[in-house]
Write a protein that holds these residues in place. Structure first.
Motif: not given
Length: 356
Positions: A7, A162, A277, A283
């Motif tokens: 991620f 993120y 996600a 994901d």
């Protein structure tokens, strides 16, 4: 909200790892002031209890579940520095043996689930307990609010990481809205669990709750409809030791029951991060876990076909490992505590000089 590998890109993962190492180093030093003969075993128990309760995913919305993070609970019970160590022990064991949370993302998970939740929750808790009346009810309510706030704060921290180092080009506003929105709901569950646990400990052993130890006015308990001061520590240490042992045994048995039996009934829906996600499409960047071949991966024991037995045994093993490792770490930290009268970092005086 265990962040998997893939991620967050390598540079940000490394930076988060460095930050996490620094936070653990600071916490090791700070925990020396928080731990003593009574609280070192309690800290190991808190780590084991958090491990157990994290296995109990609860539904929060259609097709989404959540679980306790534990930062607020640990900070209130054993102190913020020790709490960071508790969460670090839990996350380390989960990542290595149970393939829960990426190994390269371990620094991210400690930062987001450990440091952020602890700092936010403890700050909110002490602010509220300083403003509200010094009662058990107020302390329990403060624990509820602190836990509730800490979970979306953790989600926001993940979103920030993120935004800086995400491996998928997705509008960060959508990620923030989805993450914080679902984790507000998860925070309600976290708040309920935290308040119930803190309230229960306050009812039987208020002297073991670190979060109220620094309050000037004595904590008050309601007995037969009247408010009375919480009992101070007895001068005879032996009854207190027996009481602490009984409390520790009761807590450990509860953790074993939760992980070994109740966990079978946990929600199988994806947690908040997994759901976001999937909905947002990042994901697909998940990498295979480095411990995917572990005999305890996914909280099951390999070669045991019965799902109930496999999951329950894995939970018992996890609680056992956590309480042993956690108690060992906290005992070593307590043993290294400076002797009374010494300042931090000052070497003990030479005995010959002292006797001269």
């Amino acid at each position: 909200m265990h962040v998997p590998d893939g991620f967050i890109d390598a540079p940000v993962s490394v930076a988060a790892g460095v930050f996490a190492v620094g936070a653990v180093a600071v916490s090791l030093r700070g925990a020396r002031r928080e731990l003593d003969e009574r609280t070192a075993p309690l800290a190991g128990l808190v780590a084991a209890f958090i491990f157990a309760v994290q296995m109990l995913n609860f539904p929060v919305a259609a097709g989404t579940s959540g679980h306790l993070m534990g930062g607020a609970l640990a900070a209130i019970l054993v102190g913020p520095y020790t709490a960071v160590l508790c969460l670090s022990v839990v996350l380390l064991l989960q990542g290595i043996f149970f393939a829960d949370g990426g190994l390269t993302a371990l620094g991210v998970n400690i930062t987001v689930m450990g440091v952020v939740t602890v700092v936010v929750a403890y700050g909110v808790f002490r602010l509220l307990t300083g403003l509200l009346p010094r009662t058990r009810r107020s302390a329990t309510a403060s624990a509820f609010v602190a836990a509730l706030v800490s979970v979306p704060a953790s989600a926001a921290a993940f979103t920030l990481l993120y935004w800086i180092g995400g491996t998928t080009d997705i509008p960060i506003g959508k990620v923030f809205t989805a993450m914080v929105g679902v984790h507000v709901l998860i925070g309600i569950g976290e708040a309920v669990i935290t308040a119930l646990t803190v309230g229960a400990v306050l009812a039987v052993r208020p002297d073991l709750v670190h979060g109220v130890s620094g309050i000037a006015a004595p904590l008050k308990l309601r007995v037969d409809g009247e408010l009375v001061d919480a009992p101070a520590a007895t001068r005879d240490p032996e009854p207190a030791r027996r009481s602490a042992r009984g409390f520790w045994i009761t807590g450990l048995v509860s953790a074993f029951l939760l992980a070994g039996f109740v966990s079978f009934y946990a929600s199988a829906n994806p947690d908040g991060l997994e759901r976001v996600a999937s909905d947002q499409g990042f994901d697909e960047k998940v990498e295979e876990h480095g411990a995917a071949d572990s005999p305890l991966a996914d909280y099951g024991v390999g070669d045991i076909a019965n799902a109930r037995l496999s999951g329950g045994l894995a939970g018992v093993i996890g609680v056992s490992a956590t309480v042993v490792v956690g108690t060992g770490v906290f005992w070593v930290v307590r043993r290294r505590k400076e002797e009374p009268g010494e300042e931090a970092g000052q070497a003990p005086r030479d005995r010959d000089q002292e006797n001269a």
